[in-house]
Scaffold this motif. Sequence first.
Motif, PDB file in Angstrom:
ATOM      1  N   ARG A   1      -4.741  10.384 -10.641  1.00  0.00           N
ATOM      2  CA  ARG A   1      -4.996   9.245  -9.714  1.00  0.00           C
ATOM      3  C   ARG A   1      -3.392   8.687  -9.362  1.00  0.00           C
ATOM      4  O   ARG A   1      -3.140   8.340  -8.177  1.00  0.00           O
ATOM      5  N   GLU A   2      -2.628   8.706 -10.517  1.00  0.00           N
ATOM      6  CA  GLU A   2      -1.137   8.503 -10.390  1.00  0.00           C
ATOM      7  C   GLU A   2      -0.492   9.408  -9.957  1.00  0.00           C
ATOM      8  O   GLU A   2       0.962   9.221  -9.294  1.00  0.00           O
TER       9      GLU A   2
ATOM     10  N   ARG B   1     -19.596   9.793 -10.121  1.00  0.00           N
ATOM     11  CA  ARG B   1     -19.429   8.397 -10.845  1.00  0.00           C
ATOM     12  C   ARG B   1     -20.752   7.425 -10.284  1.00  0.00           C
ATOM     13  O   ARG B   1     -21.088   6.843 -11.281  1.00  0.00           O
TER      14      ARG B   1
ATOM     15  N   ASP C   1      -9.825  13.271 -13.090  1.00  0.00           N
ATOM     16  CA  ASP C   1      -9.839  12.327 -11.650  1.00  0.00           C
ATOM     17  C   ASP C   1      -8.898  11.316 -12.050  1.00  0.00           C
ATOM     18  O   ASP C   1      -7.780  11.039 -11.204  1.00  0.00           O
ATOM     19  N   ASP C   2      -8.913  10.681 -12.954  1.00  0.00           N
ATOM     20  CA  ASP C   2      -8.482   9.386 -13.390  1.00  0.00           C
ATOM     21  C   ASP C   2      -6.904   9.963 -13.868  1.00  0.00           C
ATOM     22  O   ASP C   2      -5.990   9.155 -13.349  1.00  0.00           O
ATOM     23  N   GLU C   3      -6.722  10.964 -14.465  1.00  0.00           N
ATOM     24  CA  GLU C   3      -5.327  11.361 -14.710  1.00  0.00           C
ATOM     25  C   GLU C   3      -4.659  11.834 -13.416  1.00  0.00           C
ATOM     26  O   GLU C   3      -3.463  11.506 -13.451  1.00  0.00           O
TER      27      GLU C   3
ATOM     28  N   LEU D   1     -14.243  13.171 -14.651  1.00  0.00           N
ATOM     29  CA  LEU D   1     -13.788  11.883 -14.342  1.00  0.00           C
ATOM     30  C   LEU D   1     -12.560  11.676 -14.912  1.00  0.00           C
ATOM     31  O   LEU D   1     -11.713  11.224 -14.291  1.00  0.00           O
ATOM     32  N   ARG D   2     -12.292  12.231 -16.083  1.00  0.00           N
ATOM     33  CA  ARG D   2     -10.831  11.971 -16.706  1.00  0.00           C
ATOM     34  C   ARG D   2      -9.872  12.977 -15.982  1.00  0.00           C
ATOM     35  O   ARG D   2      -8.767  12.393 -15.723  1.00  0.00           O
TER      36      ARG D   2
END
Lengths: 461, 728
Positions: free
Chosen positions: B697-698, B718, B693-695, B690-691
């Motif tokens: 995202r930008e 999720r 994926d978060d990273e 998930l992290r």
Amino acid sequence: MDFQVVVLAGGTSKKLVPLVSKELPKALLPVANRPVISYVLELLELSNLKDIIVAVEGKEAHDCVEHWTDEAYIDRLRIKVERVPDDVGTAGALRAVAHLLTAKDILVVSGDIVSDVSPGAVAAAHRRHDAVVTTMLCSAPVSGPSDSGSSVAKDKGKKPGHYDRIGLDPTKQFLLYIATGTELEKDIRIQKSILCAVGQMEIRSDLMDAHLYAFKRSVLQEVLKQKDKFQSLKRDVLPYLVRTQLSSEVLLNGVPQPEENGHEKSSYQNNEEMLSQILANSSTASFHELYALGSRCSFPVRRTHKCCVYIASNSKYCMRLNSIQAFNDINRDVIGDASHLSGYSFSAQNNIIHPSAELGSKTTVGPHCMLGEASIMGDKCSVKRSVIGRHCRIGSNVKVVNSVVMNHVSIADGCTIQNSVICSNVQLQERVVLKDCQVGANFVVTTGSECKGEALAKKEK
Amino acid sequence: MVAQKKGASRGSEDPEELARVPLQAILLADSFTTKFRPITLERPKVLLPLVNAPMISYTLAWLESAGVEEVFVFCCAHSKQVIKYLENSEWFSQPNFTVTTIESHDSVSAGDALRLIYERNVIHGDFVLISGDTVSNMSLTQVLQEHKERRKKDSNAVMTIVIKRSKPSQITRQSRLGTDELFMAIDPNTKQLLYYEDKADHAKGSIYLDKLLLADKSSISLHNDKQDCYIDICSPEVLSLFTDNFDYQHLRRHFLKGLLVDDIMGYKIFTHEIHSSYAARIDNYRSYDAISKDIIQRWTYPLVPDVKFFGDSSTKLERLGMYRASEIGQSRSAQIGPFTVIGNGTKIGDNTKISNSVIGEGCSIGPNVSIEGSYVWNNVTIEDGCKLRHVIVCDGVIMKSGAVLEPGVVLSFKVVIGQQFIVPSYSKVSLLPQPTKQDSDEELEYADNSTGIAEISSLTHTLDKSNGEIVNEQQETQRWPTSELGTGGAGYVWSVCEGGHDEEWRHSVAPIPAEKLAEVIQAVEDDLEFAQDGSSLPPSGELKLDSNDSDYDEESRDDSYFENEVEATFLRAVDENIKVEHVVLEVNSLRLSSNKQTADCAGAIFYSMMKLALETPHNSASELVQATTKVITNWKGLLKYYLSDIDEEIEVIMKFEDMCLESAKEFSPVFDKILYLLYDQEVIREEAILRWDDEKREADESDRIFVRQAETFIKWLREASEEEDEEE
């Protein structure tokens, strides 16, 4: 002498809290009952350096210093006190006063130096070599500042003895390498070109940059202008000049010298002049000149500038008041080992007691002590190796050892003060015991308190 | 004999000292270099005449006069010749001076020699270590005394090296002896040697010294103005150190630097500087020239031609530094200039001019010859009208009339130069053909791999050819027809000095030509400019902004090196079925030695695992996934060892992404499957995914290919975690 002096007096240094306050900036901290800056100013006066700019951070501090210098030196020195922006570093402070600089050479000195090394000698060394920068070096304290007194050092964890790394040529006249601050953590990196030109370099760790520099003004202004990131003279400007001494950039950019010469010289003339200077000089040319000439010995092919040093002899005193520990040490030294600095004449008991001071019966003031004007002491007191300011009222049975008591302090009966600093207007009530403490101005210590190693101060409103 | 008398008097200075342990010396009669080729193919270097006396005789005469009682001469190359010379000389029959030879045929370096001597067990105390090409007149008393006193206080002080002031030229970066400039750091109080850098790499503009050097002392002296005399006073431990470190070959490059770097054993090396006495070593043709001149100008007294310290020469010193043997046949009209030595039995013809040169014995020099700054050895015939400038001519050479030798030429034994022939500068001519490349490889410890392409102009190579071509041609042993040396000439012209790592002119007997100097000055200036751009120290305030290119390169090289090593370790573990713990130990030691993080290890191991899976034969994507599953199941223990926190897990995902994009594109279609596999096998936790994926995202769209591929999986994760949250 065509020298202007810039005294960097700082503002209210965070390191010296709670001793300093808005009313008492660092420059005015008393050393043997005289503001610390007076030591520098009078030292400069002795060398006939009278054109002085004092750079101070902060408005209140500026006003205080201006007020004081106006009073003290109005007839003797031409002092201009300038306010400089906060936290711009030493280089920034110089940038702020750059517009006032007109002389050929500039002496920059830190306002917190207590020393008896003649700045005139530094200036002379600077002129003799026609150097771009000359820095004064003094021997570093043998094993950290803590060793000089009986007091316990707080920062013993720090590696002792390492202040600066300095590379000198064999004649000990030129500065070839300097590393300060964080660079000391790294390995020693020496430029081969400089080493090759000189042949031999000595790297010393027992010398310390004493924060007294002579700069060629044109170069200093040029460097400050070009390198706008430079913050500190010691960490940026000086290492930069030292590094580039054999491939000088500062003069490359055609710094004109119209004021001095009336007309700008062509480089050709300069070269010729330099050659004749070398030839005429009976002493051997320095490695800079030899290097500049290259092998062809016709015209200088490389641009060089000289970075010189003036090494103060071991017997000279040179300390900077930049920590509380240093404040204690300097006060003790000035009335003790380095008493010639104080400018007072000591009594037969090797102490100074102002004629207007009153002492009670059986009160003893030992050697290396100072008792200021109109201070009153009660009975059976004992003062050892301490400075007591003006108009203090001290009760009976008070012991003051290794301490500094500023002005208008009242100390009630039975107090014991050891290794401490008591600022002005402090009130100590009965039987207070202080050891290794600093008491900020206007503070009241209540009856019977016992403190050890604390900084007591009123909270800033 | 003057020298002998001197020795005797020195011996009596401290009789007890010498009575206890006789002073021993090891003389290496082989320099283990190829700088004097082609001459040294036929005669060992130590027997080459230096102002008409073999080099080794200077060394032995000095050792004897300095109070050494026992000398072990180590002979390797041409050992028979050296032994024969010593047997016929008077060195074997001196009182209080024993010369013993030690012969070896397979030593390739000073290190081998010292190891062999250690095995012989002949050295019992402190000894002097020199090579047979050293000329000196220094007294050993003081340096021995210092060495002994240091030893008493500190048994780790194993060696004292002798240095002498000599500032290298700033332009050519070499001393007048033609040796490279030397950087040393010395403790000014104890004289301990702290740093030694010869063969300096000029590309690096700085010297780095360990900051700890200054920790316990207040000053260090850095020197660029000293020359290493290669005279060492050693303790017996030095020999055993060579035996312990069997890879030490060179006295300086390996042994000395090894000791300086190694701080575990704490061995120390000290220096002794001599001021008024002479000490130098003949390292190359240039030092041969410089030292010959020093001898003629009597800096080496008493080792000068007119003092009988060896042999039976009866040379006399005349005005202007002219030395003439008693029986020479000199024409009246011949002019012999200053600083010239003429050997016994040499005949010189009419109108011949000789200056600043050394002429050996039994030469016959015709009329109208001009010799300047040259070294002509014995029995050389120079016919009329020849011209020699700054050359070395060995025994038995015949120069037919009108031949010309340009500066820097070396003619080896019995070469014949044809009439009117002009030998161009820096040529080396020998009757022996140039050895093939393999031959020089034997000495690869010494002959530096020819990184710098040597520059030479040889007979047939016209100057316009590029250096690269010359080197290539040199490798295919070219046989030079003898007619190449003119009519009646005999000999091969060598194209490049073997082992000559530097340009020829640096080490030649000829003075450096002016145009070369100008060239070098130009180069130095360019360097300076370069240094300002690139390698000069950035202003300390801006240190972090500037990143050094070379540093960066090094780092990336490090990276791939580390990865390769980890991969090799892993593959070996798979092959040999090594236990996970053991692999962990190995990888850890790799990590420490390459100064890496655990995340780097995780990445590298994961990379190796995936590569292994990829190399397993497979036909379809699903088979690949199967293979991967197998590898991961087997080795997840190893991988998990390095996945102690979430950052490391993310590192692994990133690494996988990189692989799919670059080295192992086969994985890209099954990225999501393998990601799920990693999750399923509990190698990677869901937080990490998930992290990641978060990273991402930008990030750019191109960077998100795999995120999108794994979208459903991430979505599922999720939702699952949200559900969990709700339940709580």
